[in-house]
Every structure is written in C-alpha cells, then in structure tokens.
Enzyme design. Structure first.
Site, PDB file in Angstrom:
ATOM      1  N   TYR A  19       0.824  -1.203   0.000  1.00 23.50           N
ATOM      2  CA  TYR A  19       0.000   0.000   0.000  1.00 23.50           C
ATOM      3  C   TYR A  19       0.861   1.257   0.000  1.00 23.50           C
ATOM      4  O   TYR A  19       2.046   1.235   0.342  1.00 23.50           O
ATOM      5  CB  TYR A  19      -0.913   0.029   1.221  1.00 23.50           C
ATOM      6  CG  TYR A  19      -0.167   0.243   2.520  1.00 23.50           C
ATOM      7  CD1 TYR A  19       0.001   1.518   3.062  1.00 23.50           C
ATOM      8  CD2 TYR A  19       0.417  -0.833   3.200  1.00 23.50           C
ATOM      9  CE1 TYR A  19       0.709   1.716   4.231  1.00 23.50           C
ATOM     10  CE2 TYR A  19       1.117  -0.639   4.365  1.00 23.50           C
ATOM     11  CZ  TYR A  19       1.266   0.628   4.882  1.00 23.50           C
ATOM     12  OH  TYR A  19       1.984   0.823   6.036  1.00 23.50           O
TER      13      TYR A  19
ATOM     14  N   PHE B 240       2.758   9.712   3.472  1.00 22.34           N
ATOM     15  CA  PHE B 240       3.056   9.563   4.891  1.00 22.34           C
ATOM     16  C   PHE B 240       3.402   8.129   5.276  1.00 22.34           C
ATOM     17  O   PHE B 240       3.922   7.887   6.365  1.00 22.34           O
ATOM     18  CB  PHE B 240       1.890  10.067   5.757  1.00 22.34           C
ATOM     19  CG  PHE B 240       0.572   9.383   5.488  1.00 22.34           C
ATOM     20  CD1 PHE B 240       0.279   8.167   6.077  1.00 22.34           C
ATOM     21  CD2 PHE B 240      -0.361   9.974   4.652  1.00 22.34           C
ATOM     22  CE1 PHE B 240      -0.935   7.537   5.829  1.00 22.34           C
ATOM     23  CE2 PHE B 240      -1.579   9.347   4.404  1.00 22.34           C
ATOM     24  CZ  PHE B 240      -1.866   8.124   4.990  1.00 22.34           C
ATOM     25  N   ASP B 241       3.114   7.184   4.402  1.00 12.89           N
ATOM     26  CA  ASP B 241       3.454   5.792   4.698  1.00 12.89           C
ATOM     27  C   ASP B 241       3.387   4.986   3.412  1.00 12.89           C
ATOM     28  O   ASP B 241       2.538   5.255   2.544  1.00 12.89           O
ATOM     29  CB  ASP B 241       2.497   5.216   5.734  1.00 12.89           C
ATOM     30  CG  ASP B 241       2.985   3.889   6.320  1.00 12.89           C
ATOM     31  OD1 ASP B 241       4.181   3.566   6.135  1.00 12.89           O
ATOM     32  OD2 ASP B 241       2.191   3.195   6.962  1.00 12.89           O
TER      33      ASP B 241
ATOM     34  N   ILE C  64      -7.911   0.981  10.603  1.00  8.49           N
ATOM     35  CA  ILE C  64      -8.941   2.020  10.524  1.00  8.49           C
ATOM     36  C   ILE C  64     -10.180   1.486   9.796  1.00  8.49           C
ATOM     37  O   ILE C  64     -10.086   0.591   8.945  1.00  8.49           O
ATOM     38  CB  ILE C  64      -8.415   3.286   9.832  1.00  8.49           C
ATOM     39  CG1 ILE C  64      -7.916   2.999   8.418  1.00  8.49           C
ATOM     40  CG2 ILE C  64      -7.324   3.940  10.676  1.00  8.49           C
ATOM     41  CD1 ILE C  64      -7.488   4.236   7.643  1.00  8.49           C
TER      42      ILE C  64
ATOM     43  N   TYR D 167      -8.548   8.567  11.007  1.00 10.14           N
ATOM     44  CA  TYR D 167      -8.051   8.861  12.360  1.00 10.14           C
ATOM     45  C   TYR D 167      -8.819   9.990  13.038  1.00 10.14           C
ATOM     46  O   TYR D 167      -8.403  10.459  14.106  1.00 10.14           O
ATOM     47  CB  TYR D 167      -6.555   9.179  12.301  1.00 10.14           C
ATOM     48  CG  TYR D 167      -5.738   8.009  11.801  1.00 10.14           C
ATOM     49  CD1 TYR D 167      -5.466   6.930  12.625  1.00 10.14           C
ATOM     50  CD2 TYR D 167      -5.268   7.974  10.487  1.00 10.14           C
ATOM     51  CE1 TYR D 167      -4.735   5.846  12.168  1.00 10.14           C
ATOM     52  CE2 TYR D 167      -4.529   6.894  10.015  1.00 10.14           C
ATOM     53  CZ  TYR D 167      -4.271   5.831  10.862  1.00 10.14           C
ATOM     54  OH  TYR D 167      -3.560   4.758  10.408  1.00 10.14           O
TER      55      TYR D 167
ATOM     56  N   PHE E 279      -5.428   6.108  -0.246  1.00 11.76           N
ATOM     57  CA  PHE E 279      -4.591   4.916  -0.222  1.00 11.76           C
ATOM     58  C   PHE E 279      -4.713   4.154  -1.540  1.00 11.76           C
ATOM     59  O   PHE E 279      -5.810   3.999  -2.083  1.00 11.76           O
ATOM     60  CB  PHE E 279      -5.019   3.958   0.897  1.00 11.76           C
ATOM     61  CG  PHE E 279      -4.639   4.386   2.276  1.00 11.76           C
ATOM     62  CD1 PHE E 279      -3.391   4.091   2.805  1.00 11.76           C
ATOM     63  CD2 PHE E 279      -5.544   5.073   3.065  1.00 11.76           C
ATOM     64  CE1 PHE E 279      -3.056   4.479   4.088  1.00 11.76           C
ATOM     65  CE2 PHE E 279      -5.221   5.459   4.354  1.00 11.76           C
ATOM     66  CZ  PHE E 279      -3.973   5.158   4.869  1.00 11.76           C
TER      67      PHE E 279
END
Length: 250
Positions: free
Chosen positions: A163, A173-174, A191, A217, A233
C-alpha cells in the site's frame, strides 16, 4: 527536576555558543577528533546542537524567539557560579515557556484541523463525481485499478497487502512499497475505511481508496497526518492468510 532544568539550560547555551558566533568559530583551533574520547565529547555536543536547532526552529514557527545572546550569557554566568536568577525562578520561567508553547501549538493544531476538514469535504464532493469512483453508504470512496479474481476477505481475516498512503496534497506519509516489504495485519484492527474497503477486494486486486476522516483517524493529530485528514490509499491485496501463516507472522 533540578537536573533537567540545568541540562536544558546548558544544552540551549551550548547550541547558542556553537551556532551563533560564526566569527569566533573561525578563530578557534581546528577540532581534534583522533581519540574515541574526543569523538564522544564532540558527539554529545553535536547531538545537543542538532536537537536544539530543531527545537528553537519549532518555537520560532510558533512566534517564540529566544534571545541567543542571553542564552550565551546565562551559560557563562552559570559556569562562573554567578547566575542572575536562582533555580526556583528558572523553574518558574521555563514552566511558563512550556505553557506558552503548548497553548500556541494547540491553537495552531485547531486551525490546521479546520483547514483539513474543509479541504476533505471539498475533495470528497469533487472526487465522488469522477468516472469510476464508487461511494459506499459509509462515505468511503473507491475505484478499481486492477480487479483480481481471488476470494474476498472478511473482517476477521489476516491479510497481506502492499500500500501507499498520501494526504490530499500528494504528501506520502506511509508506504510498504518504499520499505520494499508487504505488511500483514488482522483486518479488524485497522482504521474503519480499511476494514470496509478491503472486504470489497478479491485477492489480486489493486484499489484506490479515498477515506473520510471519520473512517480514518478522526480528530487525532498524528504528526504526519493532521487531525481531520481525508486520506488516499492505493492498496494491493496480495493474499488472505490461513491460521498457520498468521501465527507464523506474529
């Protein structure tokens, strides 16, 4: 507490001494780092300097600028045993500084959260009208990049995925792709947007999810992910793991 205050004062002063007086630095003798002891001493100073450099920059962004000349003077006076304020006063002023920083940070975070929320509402409304985008009852938005032909997971399954996660401005961010390693997790422990979205995907699929803040979040500020952030995502479902595989991965 006394040791902490002393360390903070010395650390700040060391940074000021090393960062602010460039002319004096040029006149100093070259630094010798031949022995391990020399390297250790220099390493402590460099570490403190790096930390304080960021700390003072963060304070400056909040509108708090510390007088570096006074930092140097406080350091020198303390070394000479002639500090102009006692430890009780030092505790008082540093506590006041901490309170001021927290207050300004909270105000800044509130503004950023409101901006993120407004940007998310607009982005979701625009994105929902794009061709190929499906909106679920919860508000989750998804589009199919690649449609696999495997089984679909259920919430209690353990899945293996690749991902990439980004903010609405494209900031990553990731990413498991960046780490060059897929990640494995129980689908009911992530989540809500992921728990719902991955159950729509057959194994072998790659989907793009746009997840509203309330399915991500929420109003939590996670640093890289500001409060009230709508997240994007790209997720590739590699496999649904059986109990033995899942146990081995723990």
């Amino acid at each position: 507490m006394k040791k902490t205050i002393k360390l903070s004062l010395i650390a700040a002063s060391v940074f000021a001494l090393t960062a602010c007086n460039q002319e004096a630095k040029q006149e100093q003798a070259p630094v010798k780092l031949d022995t391990e002891a020399q390297q250790q001493a220099y390493g402590i100073g460099a570490s403190v300097g790096n930390f304080l450099n960021k700390d003072l920059a963060d304070k400056k962004e909040l509108g708090i600028e510390l007088d570096q000349t006074l930092l140097i003077r406080g350091f020198e006076d303390a070394l000479a045993g002639d500090a102009k304020i006692d430890e009780e006063k030092i505790r008082e002023v540093l506590t006041a500084l901490d309170t001021s920083v927290r207050t300004k940070q909270e105000a800044q975070a509130k503004v950023e959260a409101e901006k993120s929320q407004a940007a998310g509402v607009k982005y979701l409304a625009d994105n929902a009208n794009k061709e190929g985008v499906t909106v679920t009852e919860s508000g989750l938005q998804y589009e199919v990049i690649t449609q696999g032909d495997g089984e679909k997971p259920v919430a209690t399954d353990v899945v293996k995925v690749h991902y990439k996660g980004t903010l609405l401005d494209g900031t990553e961010f990731d990413s498991s792709y960046s780490r060059n390693e897929p990640t494995t997790f129980p689908l009911n422990r992530v989540i809500a947007g992921w728990t719902e979205g991955l159950q729509l995907m057959p194994v072998g699929s790659k989907y793009k999810f746009t997840i509203p803040a309330e399915l991500a979040y929420g109003d939590r500020d996670l640093g890289k992910i500001p409060a009230n952030s709508t997240l994007v995502f790209e997720v590739e479902l590699l496999e649904i793991q059986d109990e033995e595989q899942a146990a081995a991965a723990e």
